[in-house]
Scaffold this motif. Structure first.
Motif, PDB file in Angstrom:
ATOM      1  N   GLY A 195      -7.070   2.210  -4.121  1.00  0.00           N
ATOM      2  CA  GLY A 195      -6.507   3.607  -3.348  1.00  0.00           C
ATOM      3  C   GLY A 195      -6.340   4.423  -3.701  1.00  0.00           C
ATOM      4  O   GLY A 195      -6.927   5.569  -3.439  1.00  0.00           O
ATOM      5  N   CYS A 198      -5.575  -1.291   0.598  1.00  0.00           N
ATOM      6  CA  CYS A 198      -6.156  -0.456  -0.586  1.00  0.00           C
ATOM      7  C   CYS A 198      -6.115   1.023  -0.185  1.00  0.00           C
ATOM      8  O   CYS A 198      -5.714   1.555  -0.694  1.00  0.00           O
ATOM      9  N   ALA A 241      -8.534  -2.072 -12.768  1.00  0.00           N
ATOM     10  CA  ALA A 241      -8.369  -2.684 -11.875  1.00  0.00           C
ATOM     11  C   ALA A 241      -9.451  -3.661 -11.748  1.00  0.00           C
ATOM     12  O   ALA A 241      -9.874  -4.942 -11.165  1.00  0.00           O
ATOM     13  N   TYR A 286      -3.400  -8.894  -7.852  1.00  0.00           N
ATOM     14  CA  TYR A 286      -3.064  -7.627  -6.997  1.00  0.00           C
ATOM     15  C   TYR A 286      -2.415  -6.202  -7.128  1.00  0.00           C
ATOM     16  O   TYR A 286      -3.289  -4.977  -6.867  1.00  0.00           O
ATOM     17  N   GLY A 340       1.057  -1.375  -0.406  1.00  0.00           N
ATOM     18  CA  GLY A 340       0.122   0.518  -0.015  1.00  0.00           C
ATOM     19  C   GLY A 340       0.379   1.404  -0.024  1.00  0.00           C
ATOM     20  O   GLY A 340       0.867   2.401  -0.449  1.00  0.00           O
ATOM     21  N   ILE A 373      -4.394  -3.023  -6.841  1.00  0.00           N
ATOM     22  CA  ILE A 373      -4.583  -1.954  -5.420  1.00  0.00           C
ATOM     23  C   ILE A 373      -4.324  -0.953  -5.382  1.00  0.00           C
ATOM     24  O   ILE A 373      -4.604   0.321  -4.879  1.00  0.00           O
TER      25      ILE A 373
END
Length: 321
Positions: A96, A274, A250, A89, A50, A93
């Motif tokens: 976010g 995220c 995404a 992923y 993140g 991610i």
């Protein structure tokens, strides 16, 4: 300033609320049989991903490239499906970062929504330009997705892209400096006033960034330079274009690789990654606009070249695969 502080507080409160929710869900999942098998990513890994995503997504240094490098250090995947889940992923991610831009640039997002309804001419023009800039990636992305994931999600391709991108930044900065010396008083056009061909040029540049390590932000900002935007305006268009492009990327990964992620990755760490990306991206975006207004991209060119040399050395001694 007060409104900006309120938005930042809203992001932090949202992060904390979802963090508590994710923890509760995770604790509940740990008592039943729905817990993913061969779990590859814990909370600490998610925190690192993140932070890396949020701090690098909108800087011209390639968030995907940095995430791939982080994966090389963090994960020891022992199956092809596990590798696929983690790689997916690393795209998901970005949700976010999408949230961060949507909050920070809510006025433009709202204007575009009104524009689609025919209530805001400026918003309609801005939405048109963003969709035109997104069009090349929308066509090429699904066609090249499997090839990119199979051939370019590795340390060596990332290092090559970082190295070449550094020199592209130096070239773009010289081009911008020459233009500003010859027309120092010329204002950067409003993003809604860009010509459709200019939006398509930026969109074509964005397609080059499908190579991990290239940087979507770098290519779209350089594209903005080419069509006559000042650094801050080029960065803002890059951020807004990211709303469309990253949402599509995404979403595509969730649809095509969602099963693998659900099977191998727990909900809690996925969500925490995220949300951490969102908070750190909000800070990164605010800093970058101010920095580019005064100093340009050159420092990122040096960073890219230095990082690429380090990766080449690590590959040479066998520390990275």
């Amino acid at each position: 300033m007060k409104l900006i502080r309120m938005r930042k507080k809203a992001v932090i409160i949202l992060f904390l609320a979802f963090a508590c929710f994710a923890y509760a869900v995770e604790e509940n999942n740990s008592t039943d049989d729905a817990h993913p098998e061969h779990e590859a990513m814990g909370y600490l890994d998610a925190l690192v991903y993140g932070l890396v995503e949020g701090l690098t997504e909108f800087l011209p240094v390639s968030s995907t490239g940095h995430l791939i490098l982080a994966k090389e250090f963090l994960e020891d995947t022992d199956s092809e499906e596990l590798e696929t889940a983690i790689n997916a992923y690393l795209i998901v991610i970005q949700a976010g970062a999408i949230l961060a831009v949507a909050i920070l640039y809510w006025r433009d997002v709202w204007a575009m929504g009104l524009g689609v309804l025919g209530l805001d001419p400026r918003g309609r023009s801005l939405a048109r330009n963003l969709l035109l800039a997104f069009l090349p990636a929308a066509i090429l992305g699904p066609l090249l997705d499997e090839f990119i994931e199979e051939r370019l999600f590795g340390a060596l391709p990332v290092a090559i892209a970082l190295f070449l991108g550094g020199f592209l930044i130096f070239f773009a900065e010289r081009m911008r400096a020459r233009r500003e010396r010859s027309d120092a008083s010329g204002p950067s056009p409003d993003l809604s006033q860009m010509k459709p061909t200019s939006a398509l040029v930026i969109g074509a540049m964005q397609c080059v960034a499908m190579w991990p390590g290239t940087s979507r932000s770098m290519m779209t900002i350089v594209g903005g330079y080419i069509v006559g935007l000042r650094p801050a305006k080029a960065a803002e268009f890059s951020f807004l274009l990211g709303l469309v492009t990253l949402t599509a990327a995404a979403g595509y990964k969730v649809v095509t690789k969602g099963h693998q992620m659900a099977q191998h990755l727990s909900f809690g760490p996925v969500l925490i990654g995220c949300l951490v990306a969102g908070v750190s991206a909000a800070l990164s975006v605010r800093w970058l606009v101010g920095y580019l207004s005064h100093r340009g991209l050159a420092i990122f060119g040096w960073y890219r070249i230095l990082l690429s040399i380090i990766i080449f050395v690590l590959l040479g001694i066998g520390f990275l695969d």
